[in-house]
Design a protein around this motif. Structure first.
Motif, PDB file in Angstrom:
ATOM      1  N   LEU A   2       0.748  -1.289   0.135  1.00 19.58           N
ATOM      2  CA  LEU A   2      -0.113   0.021  -0.042  1.00 19.58           C
ATOM      3  C   LEU A   2       0.976   1.035  -0.032  1.00 19.58           C
ATOM      4  CD1 LEU A   2      -2.884   0.803   0.245  1.00 19.58           C
ATOM      5  CD2 LEU A   2      -2.764   0.996   2.681  1.00 19.58           C
ATOM      6  N   HIS A  38      -0.247   4.466  -1.336  1.00 19.85           N
ATOM      7  CA  HIS A  38      -1.256   5.732  -0.887  1.00 19.85           C
ATOM      8  C   HIS A  38      -2.332   5.563   0.015  1.00 19.85           C
ATOM      9  CE1 HIS A  38       0.613   7.966  -4.389  1.00 19.85           C
ATOM     10  NE2 HIS A  38       0.425   6.933  -5.101  1.00 19.85           N
ATOM     11  N   SER A  39      -2.651   6.496   0.785  1.00 18.71           N
ATOM     12  CA  SER A  39      -3.463   6.420   1.667  1.00 18.71           C
ATOM     13  C   SER A  39      -5.012   6.070   1.089  1.00 18.71           C
ATOM     14  CB  SER A  39      -3.939   7.899   2.712  1.00 18.71           C
ATOM     15  OG  SER A  39      -4.641   7.509   3.376  1.00 18.71           O
ATOM     16  N   VAL A  40      -5.730   5.492   1.967  1.00 27.62           N
ATOM     17  CA  VAL A  40      -7.271   5.230   1.385  1.00 27.62           C
ATOM     18  C   VAL A  40      -7.907   6.138   1.879  1.00 27.62           C
ATOM     19  CG1 VAL A  40      -6.929   2.493   1.377  1.00 27.62           C
ATOM     20  CG2 VAL A  40      -7.671   3.813   3.414  1.00 27.62           C
ATOM     21  N   SER A  60     -10.744   7.852  -0.851  1.00 25.00           N
ATOM     22  CA  SER A  60     -11.135   7.017  -1.736  1.00 25.00           C
ATOM     23  C   SER A  60     -12.616   6.508  -1.345  1.00 25.00           C
ATOM     24  CB  SER A  60      -9.916   5.593  -1.825  1.00 25.00           C
ATOM     25  OG  SER A  60     -10.198   4.893  -0.571  1.00 25.00           O
ATOM     26  N   GLN A  63     -13.335   0.857  -2.484  1.00 22.75           N
ATOM     27  CA  GLN A  63     -11.831   0.573  -2.659  1.00 22.75           C
ATOM     28  C   GLN A  63     -11.300   0.530  -1.345  1.00 22.75           C
ATOM     29  OE1 GLN A  63     -11.107   4.181  -4.485  1.00 22.75           O
ATOM     30  NE2 GLN A  63     -11.321   3.338  -6.878  1.00 22.75           N
ATOM     31  N   ARG A  64     -12.030   1.012  -0.183  1.00 19.36           N
ATOM     32  CA  ARG A  64     -11.091   0.656   1.168  1.00 19.36           C
ATOM     33  C   ARG A  64     -11.655  -0.616   1.597  1.00 19.36           C
ATOM     34  NH1 ARG A  64     -12.904   6.189   4.684  1.00 19.36           N
ATOM     35  NH2 ARG A  64     -12.370   7.646   2.985  1.00 19.36           N
ATOM     36  N   VAL A 118      -8.892  -2.921  -0.173  1.00 17.86           N
ATOM     37  CA  VAL A 118      -7.659  -3.009   0.581  1.00 17.86           C
ATOM     38  C   VAL A 118      -7.543  -3.857   1.790  1.00 17.86           C
ATOM     39  CG1 VAL A 118      -5.988  -1.280   1.685  1.00 17.86           C
ATOM     40  CG2 VAL A 118      -7.064  -0.541  -0.723  1.00 17.86           C
ATOM     41  N   VAL A 158      -7.890  -1.396  -7.049  1.00 20.92           N
ATOM     42  CA  VAL A 158      -7.017  -0.323  -6.229  1.00 20.92           C
ATOM     43  C   VAL A 158      -5.696  -0.015  -6.780  1.00 20.92           C
ATOM     44  CG1 VAL A 158      -8.253  -0.841  -4.274  1.00 20.92           C
ATOM     45  CG2 VAL A 158      -6.522  -2.139  -4.735  1.00 20.92           C
ATOM     46  N   HIS A 208      -4.362   2.141  -8.413  1.00 21.10           N
ATOM     47  CA  HIS A 208      -3.823   3.715  -7.950  1.00 21.10           C
ATOM     48  C   HIS A 208      -3.374   3.657  -6.700  1.00 21.10           C
ATOM     49  CE1 HIS A 208      -8.098   3.539  -6.981  1.00 21.10           C
ATOM     50  NE2 HIS A 208      -7.523   4.658  -6.294  1.00 21.10           N
ATOM     51  N   LEU A 209      -3.557   2.648  -5.756  1.00 21.91           N
ATOM     52  CA  LEU A 209      -3.176   2.819  -4.422  1.00 21.91           C
ATOM     53  C   LEU A 209      -2.124   1.919  -3.828  1.00 21.91           C
ATOM     54  CD1 LEU A 209      -6.584   2.987  -2.839  1.00 21.91           C
ATOM     55  CD2 LEU A 209      -5.261   4.905  -3.249  1.00 21.91           C
TER      56      LEU A 209
END
Length: 61
Positions: free
Chosen positions: A10, A12-14, A17, A21-22, A25, A52, A54-55
């Protein structure tokens, strides 16, 4: 034959979002920033990663 393994990190932070998506993750086993997990490269896992992308950062093992 052994399945391919992928390492998912991981990066990037969720925060900010979408709720879906959360949940994805969390389902992958990722909690905090820069946490990593290793999963088999199954179609289900790859689909979750695509949701996800992009994260996370993905590396083949």
């Amino acid at each position: 034959m052994a399945e391919k393994q992928i390492k998912i990190t991981l990066i990037h932070s969720v925060a900010g979002s979408l709720p879906k998506q959360r949940k994805t993750v969390k389902a992958l086993g990722l909690g905090k920033m820069h946490s990593s997990v290793v999963h088999a490269a199954t179609p289900a896992t790859l689909g979750m990663v695509r949701t996800v992308a992009h994260l996370v950062k993905v590396e083949e093992m």
